[in-house]
Design a protein around this motif. Structure first.
Motif, PDB file in Angstrom:
ATOM      1  N   ASN A 233       0.810  -1.224   0.000  1.00 52.17           N
ATOM      2  CA  ASN A 233       0.000   0.000   0.000  1.00 52.17           C
ATOM      3  C   ASN A 233       0.842   1.271   0.000  1.00 52.17           C
ATOM      4  OD1 ASN A 233      -2.687   1.132   0.070  1.00 52.17           O
ATOM      5  ND2 ASN A 233      -2.265   1.781   2.161  1.00 52.17           N
ATOM      6  N   PHE A 234       1.940   1.277   0.765  1.00 54.35           N
ATOM      7  CA  PHE A 234       2.702   2.514   0.941  1.00 54.35           C
ATOM      8  C   PHE A 234       4.021   2.555   0.174  1.00 54.35           C
ATOM      9  CE2 PHE A 234       0.073   2.200   4.784  1.00 54.35           C
ATOM     10  CZ  PHE A 234      -0.555   3.436   4.756  1.00 54.35           C
ATOM     11  N   LYS A 235       4.551   1.392  -0.204  1.00 57.43           N
ATOM     12  CA  LYS A 235       5.854   1.375  -0.863  1.00 57.43           C
ATOM     13  C   LYS A 235       5.762   1.037  -2.355  1.00 57.43           C
ATOM     14  CE  LYS A 235       7.989   2.297   2.976  1.00 57.43           C
ATOM     15  NZ  LYS A 235       8.631   3.619   3.189  1.00 57.43           N
ATOM     16  N   TRP A 236       4.935   0.051  -2.707  1.00 58.43           N
ATOM     17  CA  TRP A 236       4.884  -0.395  -4.087  1.00 58.43           C
ATOM     18  C   TRP A 236       3.889   0.391  -4.921  1.00 58.43           C
ATOM     19  CZ3 TRP A 236       4.804  -6.342  -2.713  1.00 58.43           C
ATOM     20  CH2 TRP A 236       6.033  -6.674  -2.147  1.00 58.43           C
ATOM     21  N   LEU A 237       2.767   0.770  -4.336  1.00 58.68           N
ATOM     22  CA  LEU A 237       1.772   1.557  -5.062  1.00 58.68           C
ATOM     23  C   LEU A 237       2.173   3.029  -5.077  1.00 58.68           C
ATOM     24  CD1 LEU A 237      -1.589   0.043  -3.721  1.00 58.68           C
ATOM     25  CD2 LEU A 237      -0.437  -0.467  -5.879  1.00 58.68           C
ATOM     26  N   LYS A 238       2.000   3.699  -6.202  1.00 45.36           N
ATOM     27  CA  LYS A 238       2.317   5.125  -6.274  1.00 45.36           C
ATOM     28  C   LYS A 238       1.376   5.929  -5.392  1.00 45.36           C
ATOM     29  CE  LYS A 238       3.205   8.845  -9.573  1.00 45.36           C
ATOM     30  NZ  LYS A 238       3.270   9.228 -11.006  1.00 45.36           N
ATOM     31  N   PHE A 239       0.109   5.489  -5.343  1.00 47.00           N
ATOM     32  CA  PHE A 239      -0.876   6.111  -4.466  1.00 47.00           C
ATOM     33  C   PHE A 239      -1.476   5.018  -3.593  1.00 47.00           C
ATOM     34  CE2 PHE A 239      -0.540   9.117  -7.885  1.00 47.00           C
ATOM     35  CZ  PHE A 239      -0.665  10.350  -7.263  1.00 47.00           C
ATOM     36  N   PHE A 245      -9.126   6.389  -2.818  1.00 43.82           N
ATOM     37  CA  PHE A 245     -10.517   6.586  -2.428  1.00 43.82           C
ATOM     38  C   PHE A 245     -10.822   8.051  -2.126  1.00 43.82           C
ATOM     39  CE2 PHE A 245     -10.339   1.984  -0.800  1.00 43.82           C
ATOM     40  CZ  PHE A 245     -10.816   1.501  -2.011  1.00 43.82           C
ATOM     41  N   ALA A 246      -9.834   8.780  -1.582  1.00 41.98           N
ATOM     42  CA  ALA A 246     -10.052  10.181  -1.220  1.00 41.98           C
ATOM     43  C   ALA A 246     -10.006  11.113  -2.424  1.00 41.98           C
ATOM     44  CB  ALA A 246      -9.019  10.611  -0.174  1.00 41.98           C
ATOM     45  N   GLY A 247      -9.569  10.610  -3.569  1.00 43.49           N
ATOM     46  CA  GLY A 247      -9.557  11.423  -4.787  1.00 43.49           C
ATOM     47  C   GLY A 247      -8.257  12.141  -5.071  1.00 43.49           C
ATOM     48  N   ILE A 248      -7.199  11.870  -4.286  1.00 45.92           N
ATOM     49  CA  ILE A 248      -5.923  12.544  -4.490  1.00 45.92           C
ATOM     50  C   ILE A 248      -5.269  12.098  -5.796  1.00 45.92           C
ATOM     51  CG2 ILE A 248      -3.578  12.779  -3.568  1.00 45.92           C
ATOM     52  CD1 ILE A 248      -4.849  12.703  -0.771  1.00 45.92           C
ATOM     53  N   GLU A 249      -5.366  10.798  -6.097  1.00 46.84           N
ATOM     54  CA  GLU A 249      -4.801  10.293  -7.353  1.00 46.84           C
ATOM     55  C   GLU A 249      -5.507  10.938  -8.554  1.00 46.84           C
ATOM     56  OE1 GLU A 249      -3.725   6.007  -9.396  1.00 46.84           O
ATOM     57  OE2 GLU A 249      -5.626   6.218  -8.342  1.00 46.84           O
ATOM     58  N   ASN A 254      -5.384  14.450 -13.267  1.00 44.05           N
ATOM     59  CA  ASN A 254      -6.086  15.478 -14.046  1.00 44.05           C
ATOM     60  C   ASN A 254      -5.157  16.593 -14.508  1.00 44.05           C
ATOM     61  OD1 ASN A 254      -8.566  14.245 -14.005  1.00 44.05           O
ATOM     62  ND2 ASN A 254      -9.346  15.395 -12.263  1.00 44.05           N
ATOM     63  N   GLN A 255      -3.975  16.673 -13.911  1.00 44.76           N
ATOM     64  CA  GLN A 255      -3.011  17.681 -14.344  1.00 44.76           C
ATOM     65  C   GLN A 255      -2.507  17.406 -15.757  1.00 44.76           C
ATOM     66  OE1 GLN A 255      -0.352  19.204 -10.879  1.00 44.76           O
ATOM     67  NE2 GLN A 255      -0.713  17.052 -10.431  1.00 44.76           N
ATOM     68  N   ASP A 256      -2.643  16.148 -16.187  1.00 42.13           N
ATOM     69  CA  ASP A 256      -2.180  15.776 -17.530  1.00 42.13           C
ATOM     70  C   ASP A 256      -3.183  16.155 -18.624  1.00 42.13           C
ATOM     71  OD1 ASP A 256       0.212  14.644 -16.638  1.00 42.13           O
ATOM     72  OD2 ASP A 256      -0.815  12.763 -16.110  1.00 42.13           O
ATOM     73  N   LEU A 257      -4.415  16.471 -18.214  1.00 45.00           N
ATOM     74  CA  LEU A 257      -5.449  16.783 -19.203  1.00 45.00           C
ATOM     75  C   LEU A 257      -5.200  18.144 -19.833  1.00 45.00           C
ATOM     76  CD1 LEU A 257      -8.597  15.602 -17.223  1.00 45.00           C
ATOM     77  CD2 LEU A 257      -7.290  14.321 -18.926  1.00 45.00           C
ATOM     78  N   ASN A 258      -5.553  18.291 -21.071  1.00 45.48           N
ATOM     79  CA  ASN A 258      -5.415  19.592 -21.726  1.00 45.48           C
ATOM     80  C   ASN A 258      -6.464  20.559 -21.208  1.00 45.48           C
ATOM     81  OD1 ASN A 258      -3.296  18.711 -23.385  1.00 45.48           O
ATOM     82  ND2 ASN A 258      -4.755  17.835 -24.862  1.00 45.48           N
TER      83      ASN A 258
END
Length: 260
Positions: A233-239, A245-249, A254-258
Motif C-alpha cells: 500500500n505505501f511502498k509499491w503503489l504510487k498512491f 478513495f479520497a480522490g488525491i490520485e 487530471n493535471q495531464d489533461l489539456n
C-alpha cells in the motif's frame, strides 16, 4: 545593512540575519547554511542573495519547489511583504526589526496591487506565463477555484512540464489528506485483525490445539499480513488505497489533461 528573516513551520520558529553582499543556502541538510527541520525540503533547497537594493531568491533544483507569493519560481527578486514558501515552511522579512533605509531599499517600486503581476524571471515551471494570465484566471473563474486547483489550472495554461506533487496536493487539501490518512489507518487495522479472526476460526473449526503457542502464532501471522499490506500500500503503489478513495490520485492525474 542587513535583512532579518522569519523562518516558521509547524515545528520551529527562528530568525536569521543576512548581511549585505552575502549569500545563504537553506535546506533540510546540515550542509546548508541554515538547516530547517522540514521533511518536504531538499537537502539544499534554495539560496538567498542580498546585494542592496536587490534581494534575490533562487531555487536549487529542489524536488518540491520554491514558491513566491503562491507562484512556483526558479529565481526572482524579493520585496517587503513577499512570502517564500518551501514545503511547510514560510520565510518572510521581519520588517519591524529592520532599519528604515533597508526597508525603503526593498520596497516594491510601484502600487501594491501590481506586485502580484510583477514579471518574474523565466523558469522551468512557466512562472512568467502564470503571472501574465493570473488576472485572466480570476476574471474567468471568480471564486470558483481552490488554491491548489488554481495552481493546476495555471500550469496547464503555461504548458508547464512540472506538476504538483502528491505531497503538495495533500498539503493544499487538508480534508482529502485527512480522509486518506484515516482510510489507510483503518485498512492497516483490518489487515491485522482479519487474519487473526480467520485463522482463529480455522483452529476452532478443525479442533487444532496449539496450547500456549496459539496466541504468539496468531500474532505473528497477523503481523506478517499487515506488514505485507503496508509494503504494497505505501511502498509499491504510487498512491495508497486511501489516497485513491479520497480522490488525491484523480487530482494528480487530471493535471495531464489539456485545458479547455
Amino acid at each position: 545593512m542587513k535583512v532579518i528573516l522569519k523562518i516558521q513551520n509547524h515545528t520551529s520558529s527562528s530568525e536569521y540575519k543576512l548581511e549585505n553582499l552575502k549569500t545563504v543556502t537553506l535546506g533540510r541538510s546540515s550542509k546548508s547554511d541554515v538547516k530547517i527541520p522540514d521533511e518536504l525540503l531538499s537537502g539544499i533547497h534554495l539560496k538567498l542573495q542580498l546585494n542592496f537594493p536587490r534581494f534575490i531568491v533562487e531555487d536549487l533544483d529542489s524536488k518540491n519547489g520554491t514558491y513566491l507569493n503562491g507562484i512556483r519560481i526558479e529565481q526572482s527578486d524579493i520585496f517587503v511583504g513577499d512570502e517564500i514558501k518551501v514545503g511547510s515552511t514560510k520565510i518572510t522579512i521581519a520588517t519591524e526589526k529592520m532599519e528604515k533605509i533597508a526597508l525603503s531599499a526593498l520596497t516594491f517600486p510601484g502600487a501594491n496591487n501590481e506586485r502580484a503581476h510583477h514579471e518574474l524571471r523565466p523558469d522551468f515551471t512557466g512562472a512568467r506565463e502564470m503571472n501574465q494570465i493570473h488576472k485572466k484566471t480570476k476574471r474567468r473563474n471568480p471564486q470558483s477555484l481552490s488554491s491548489f486547483e488554481k495552481e493546476i489550472f495555471l500550469r496547464k495554461r503555461a504548458n508547464s512540464k512540472i506538476k504538483l506533487t502528491k505531497h503538495e496536493i495533500k498539503l493544499a487539501d487538508k480534508l482529502k489528506s485527512n480522509l486518506a490518512s484515516g482510510l489507510d489507518t483503518l485498512l492497516i487495522l483490518v489487515s491485522f485483525l482479519l487474519p487473526l479472526i480467520f485463522i482463529n476460526y480455522l483452529l476452532i473449526r478443525f479442533s487444532i490445539f496449539l496450547g500456549p503457542l496459539k496466541f504468539p502464532i496468531l500474532f505473528m501471522i497477523s503481523l506478517t499480513f499487515s506488514g505485507l499490506f503496508y509494503l504494497i500500500n505505501f511502498k509499491w503503489l504510487k498512491f495508497s488505497l486511501g489516497e485513491k478513495f479520497a480522490g488525491i490520485e484523480e487530482i494528480y492525474q487530471n493535471q495531464d489533461l489539456n485545458s479547455d
